[in-house]
Design a protein around this motif. Sequence first.
Motif, mmCIF file in Angstrom:
data_model
loop_
_atom_site.group_PDB
_atom_site.id
_atom_site.type_symbol
_atom_site.label_atom_id
_atom_site.label_comp_id
_atom_site.label_asym_id
_atom_site.label_seq_id
_atom_site.Cartn_x
_atom_site.Cartn_y
_atom_site.Cartn_z
ATOM 1 N N SER A 1 -3.002 6.895 7.184
ATOM 2 C CA SER A 1 -2.315 6.020 6.226
ATOM 3 C C SER A 1 -0.803 6.080 6.352
ATOM 4 O O SER A 1 -0.092 5.241 5.784
ATOM 5 C CB SER A 1 -2.721 6.386 4.786
ATOM 6 N N GLY B 1 -3.193 10.482 0.687
ATOM 7 C CA GLY B 1 -3.636 9.250 1.332
ATOM 8 C C GLY B 1 -4.668 9.566 2.393
ATOM 9 O O GLY B 1 -4.742 10.694 2.887
ATOM 10 N N ASP C 1 -2.909 -3.237 3.699
ATOM 11 C CA ASP C 1 -3.514 -4.547 3.537
ATOM 12 C C ASP C 1 -3.460 -5.279 4.878
ATOM 13 O O ASP C 1 -2.897 -4.790 5.861
ATOM 14 C CB ASP C 1 -2.840 -5.345 2.419
ATOM 15 N N SER D 1 0.806 -1.228 0.000
ATOM 16 C CA SER D 1 0.000 0.000 0.000
ATOM 17 C C SER D 1 0.833 1.268 0.000
ATOM 18 O O SER D 1 0.341 2.336 -0.376
ATOM 19 C CB SER D 1 -0.931 0.010 1.215
ATOM 20 N N ASN D 2 2.093 1.176 0.427
ATOM 21 C CA ASN D 2 2.888 2.396 0.566
ATOM 22 C C ASN D 2 4.274 2.303 -0.064
ATOM 23 O O ASN D 2 5.061 3.245 0.045
ATOM 24 C CB ASN D 2 3.038 2.760 2.049
ATOM 25 N N ASP E 1 -2.233 3.950 -0.058
ATOM 26 C CA ASP E 1 -3.528 3.288 0.102
ATOM 27 C C ASP E 1 -3.678 2.778 1.536
ATOM 28 O O ASP E 1 -2.691 2.675 2.277
ATOM 29 C CB ASP E 1 -3.631 2.115 -0.878
ATOM 30 N N GLY F 1 0.400 8.343 -4.084
ATOM 31 C CA GLY F 1 -0.601 8.084 -3.055
ATOM 32 C C GLY F 1 -0.254 6.896 -2.175
ATOM 33 O O GLY F 1 0.481 5.992 -2.581
#
Length: 232
Positions: free
Chosen positions: A55, A51, A156, A28-29, A153, A151
């Motif tokens: 996040s 984000g 997970d 995600s990052n 997200d 970005g």
Amino acid sequence: MPDTPRQLTLDLPVDPRFGPEDFLVGPSNEEAYARIEAWPDWPDRVLVLTGPAGSGKSHLAAIWAAQAGAPTVAAAEVAAAAVPRLAEAAALVIEDADRPAGRDEAALFHLLNLARERGTSLVITGAGPVEGWGIATPDLRSRLRLAPTVGIDPPDEALLRAVLVKLFVDRQLVVDTSVVDALALRIDRSLGRARDVVAALDREGLARSRRITRPLALATLAALDEPRGEEP
């Protein structure tokens, strides 16, 4: 069965750790992390980092700020009188540019222009795409939309589990893996939410003089999720 006696606890805040070793990288990052690590070899002087809340934007911006020697300022603090001083920095972080409260768009646009003239590196953070920031000044909106953007997200499940484990370790709390599994399946996928839940469990465990078990974790989570009634 009588309630477990509760002890009075001091709600002492645990400051979030924003060092590079405290940032856990996952799908995600990882793109955002790689972009930050690539500085100063950027294609542009400006990077917009987006984000949702919790996040890890501020953490990643703090890592870059330490690396680049950049001061950090909230967008609401960027006023016309402060622009010349802020633009003197070789690098600068502008946080929460998406928030309209107190935002001086003319001052922000002036700062971006001065920074570009002087070769200042900028990281600008905000929640969601620039198009959703409600910027009324066309030139500022266009400048931000054209800037390179990366970005973050929501995490997970694997990253969320790793973050929960680290938060417990940071507070010197020993918990069974079943506690981490139960929380990871039930809480919102937000690093901020994970911090809030672990802090609540720390307080609850201290108050009850009990180790944090799966039943205690689920009960505490249920209590946190209960809607609060209106004050009379």
